[in-house]
Design a protein around this motif. Structure first.
Motif, PDB file in Angstrom:
ATOM      1  N   ILE A   1       0.869  -1.185   0.000  1.00  0.00           N
ATOM      2  CA  ILE A   1       0.000   0.000   0.000  1.00  0.00           C
ATOM      3  C   ILE A   1       0.900   1.227   0.000  1.00  0.00           C
ATOM      4  N   ASP A   2       0.641   2.129  -0.925  1.00  0.00           N
ATOM      5  CA  ASP A   2       1.478   3.320  -1.067  1.00  0.00           C
ATOM      6  C   ASP A   2       0.854   4.488  -0.315  1.00  0.00           C
ATOM      7  N   LEU A   3       1.629   5.058   0.597  1.00  0.00           N
ATOM      8  CA  LEU A   3       1.186   6.230   1.346  1.00  0.00           C
ATOM      9  C   LEU A   3       1.917   7.467   0.825  1.00  0.00           C
ATOM     10  N   PRO A   4       1.262   8.617   0.821  1.00  0.00           N
ATOM     11  CA  PRO A   4       1.920   9.845   0.343  1.00  0.00           C
ATOM     12  C   PRO A   4       3.126  10.192   1.208  1.00  0.00           C
ATOM     13  N   ALA A   5       4.145  10.788   0.575  1.00  0.00           N
ATOM     14  CA  ALA A   5       5.292  11.283   1.339  1.00  0.00           C
ATOM     15  C   ALA A   5       4.834  12.422   2.246  1.00  0.00           C
ATOM     16  N   ARG A   6       5.542  12.612   3.328  1.00  0.00           N
ATOM     17  CA  ARG A   6       5.243  13.728   4.226  1.00  0.00           C
ATOM     18  C   ARG A   6       6.505  14.555   4.388  1.00  0.00           C
ATOM     19  N   GLN A   7       6.359  15.728   4.959  1.00  0.00           N
ATOM     20  CA  GLN A   7       7.489  16.635   5.124  1.00  0.00           C
ATOM     21  C   GLN A   7       7.917  16.720   6.582  1.00  0.00           C
ATOM     22  N   PHE A   8       9.220  16.615   6.813  1.00  0.00           N
ATOM     23  CA  PHE A   8       9.781  17.053   8.081  1.00  0.00           C
ATOM     24  C   PHE A   8       9.902  18.570   7.984  1.00  0.00           C
ATOM     25  N   ALA A   9       9.438  19.271   9.014  1.00  0.00           N
ATOM     26  CA  ALA A   9       9.428  20.736   8.955  1.00  0.00           C
ATOM     27  C   ALA A   9      10.075  21.340  10.183  1.00  0.00           C
ATOM     28  N   LEU A  10      10.637  22.508   9.986  1.00  0.00           N
ATOM     29  CA  LEU A  10      11.274  23.274  11.061  1.00  0.00           C
ATOM     30  C   LEU A  10      10.314  24.357  11.519  1.00  0.00           C
ATOM     31  N   LEU A  11      10.154  24.483  12.839  1.00  0.00           N
ATOM     32  CA  LEU A  11       9.263  25.488  13.415  1.00  0.00           C
ATOM     33  C   LEU A  11      10.064  26.579  14.117  1.00  0.00           C
ATOM     34  N   MET A  12       9.674  27.820  13.891  1.00  0.00           N
ATOM     35  CA  MET A  12      10.208  28.940  14.660  1.00  0.00           C
ATOM     36  C   MET A  12       9.075  29.937  14.875  1.00  0.00           C
ATOM     37  N   HIS A  13       9.183  30.716  15.941  1.00  0.00           N
ATOM     38  CA  HIS A  13       8.161  31.715  16.240  1.00  0.00           C
ATOM     39  C   HIS A  13       8.387  32.943  15.357  1.00  0.00           C
ATOM     40  N   LYS A  14       7.326  33.411  14.713  1.00  0.00           N
ATOM     41  CA  LYS A  14       7.450  34.534  13.782  1.00  0.00           C
ATOM     42  C   LYS A  14       7.873  35.834  14.470  1.00  0.00           C
ATOM     43  N   GLU A  15       7.535  35.982  15.741  1.00  0.00           N
ATOM     44  CA  GLU A  15       7.785  37.252  16.427  1.00  0.00           C
ATOM     45  C   GLU A  15       9.073  37.240  17.238  1.00  0.00           C
ATOM     46  N   ARG A  16       9.808  36.134  17.200  1.00  0.00           N
ATOM     47  CA  ARG A  16      11.079  36.073  17.922  1.00  0.00           C
ATOM     48  C   ARG A  16      12.225  36.085  16.919  1.00  0.00           C
TER      49      ARG A  16
END
Length: 304
Positions: free
Chosen positions: A262-277
């Motif tokens: 069964i083929d599942l869609p790829a997903r993204q590893f993502a980086l989070l940062m606060h926009k106001e810092r």
């Protein structure tokens, strides 16, 4: 009140355990206990309930925890500004990451970072997508890495590398014959999944939705809090599991797990940062190294 007392209080409050807090801080349990008692006695306030051999925050402790964290974050920001003036020769960066990233992708990047900047202290905390997001929002972490989708306007979400999700079973499971699964197959077997808030689980839920199904249509036998527990359960019994290819890679090559058709869609590893810092130089350098490592990570999943 000293900066050290604040650090000790927050460490104990977050872990609800004196010994674990002491280990994290590199102190003795007696020193940690003494610091808390001194703080309580000086201000004539009880911060923790002593319940048997455990401890719990009092209402006063819960109120003080937010302020203590905020104060520590302001001090760390001041330290980062000064350390950057010295060219990343000193300083600290605290990173939160979800389990798959923390165990299988991020360690190599952190090692490269430490080789380049040995004077910068790196602290890594592990959770799931939900807890990582909360840590960056509250300023507990300057930078976070997640494997799930979030909708949080205050945060900048920057994809850094794609990841492959697999459905795996033990070698004795009927699905190990390599058949291409149909909807009735997916509904017929037992499943072992990660807990709510996990990026892996969220990605699987999205894939099911695209197939016209939901978790309510599946026989979810177990929900477990770690990747290792999930693959161990799948390997041991008659259940299917969803994990990152990096988690299952070794067991697949050893024949202890089998990939299901069964083929599942790829997903993204993502980086989070606060926009106001304002991002520190350390966080920007860690992001640069993360992007450089993306190619070798994807190459390591080739053939799975």
């Amino acid at each position: 009140m000293t900066f050290e007392q604040l650090k000790i209080f927050v460490a104990v409050a977050e872990r609800q355990h004196l010994t674990r807090a002491a280990e994290a801080l590199g102190l003795t349990p007696s020193a940690v206990s003494s610091s808390i008692k001194t703080l309580e006695a000086y201000y004539n306030v009880e911060l923790f309930h002593r319940v048997g051999r455990g401890i719990e925050l009092t209402e006063s402790g819960r109120v003080f925890l937010d302020e203590a964290r905020s104060t520590l974050n302001r001090v760390r920001s001041a330290e980062l500004i000064l350390s950057e003036m010295g060219g990343l020769t000193r300083g600290e960066i605290r990173v939160f990451a979800s389990q798959t990233i923390a165990s299988y992708w991020l360690p190599s990047i952190l090692m490269q970072f430490k080789q380049l900047y040995p004077g910068v202290t790196v602290t890594l905390d592990v959770g799931n997508t939900r807890t990582v997001t909360e840590a960056v929002l509250k300023g507990v972490a300057e930078i976070g890495f997640i494997e799930g989708d979030i909708d949080e306007p205050a945060l900048s979400v920057r994809p850094v590398v794609s990841d492959k999700l697999l459905v795996v079973v033990g070698p004795l499971h009927p699905f190990s014959d390599g058949r291409q699964l149909k909807a009735e197959d997916i509904r017929s077997t037992a499943w072992v999944l990660r807990e709510q808030g996990s990026g892996t689980r969220s990605a699987f839920e999205a894939a099911l939705k695209a197939m016209g199904m939901s978790l309510a249509d599946l026989k979810v036998t177990l929900e477990l809090p770690s990747n290792e527990a999930v693959v161990a359960a799948a390997r041991a019994g008659g259940a299917a599991a969803v994990v990152s290819a990096s988690v299952a890679a070794l067991m697949l090559r050893q024949g202890l797990l089998t990939r299901v058709g069964i083929d599942l869609p790829a997903r993204q590893f993502a980086l989070l940062m606060h926009k106001e810092r304002h991002p520190s130089r350390a966080s920007m350098e860690l992001e640069r190294l993360s992007r450089e490592f993306a190619g070798s990570y994807k190459a390591g999943l080739t053939g799975l």
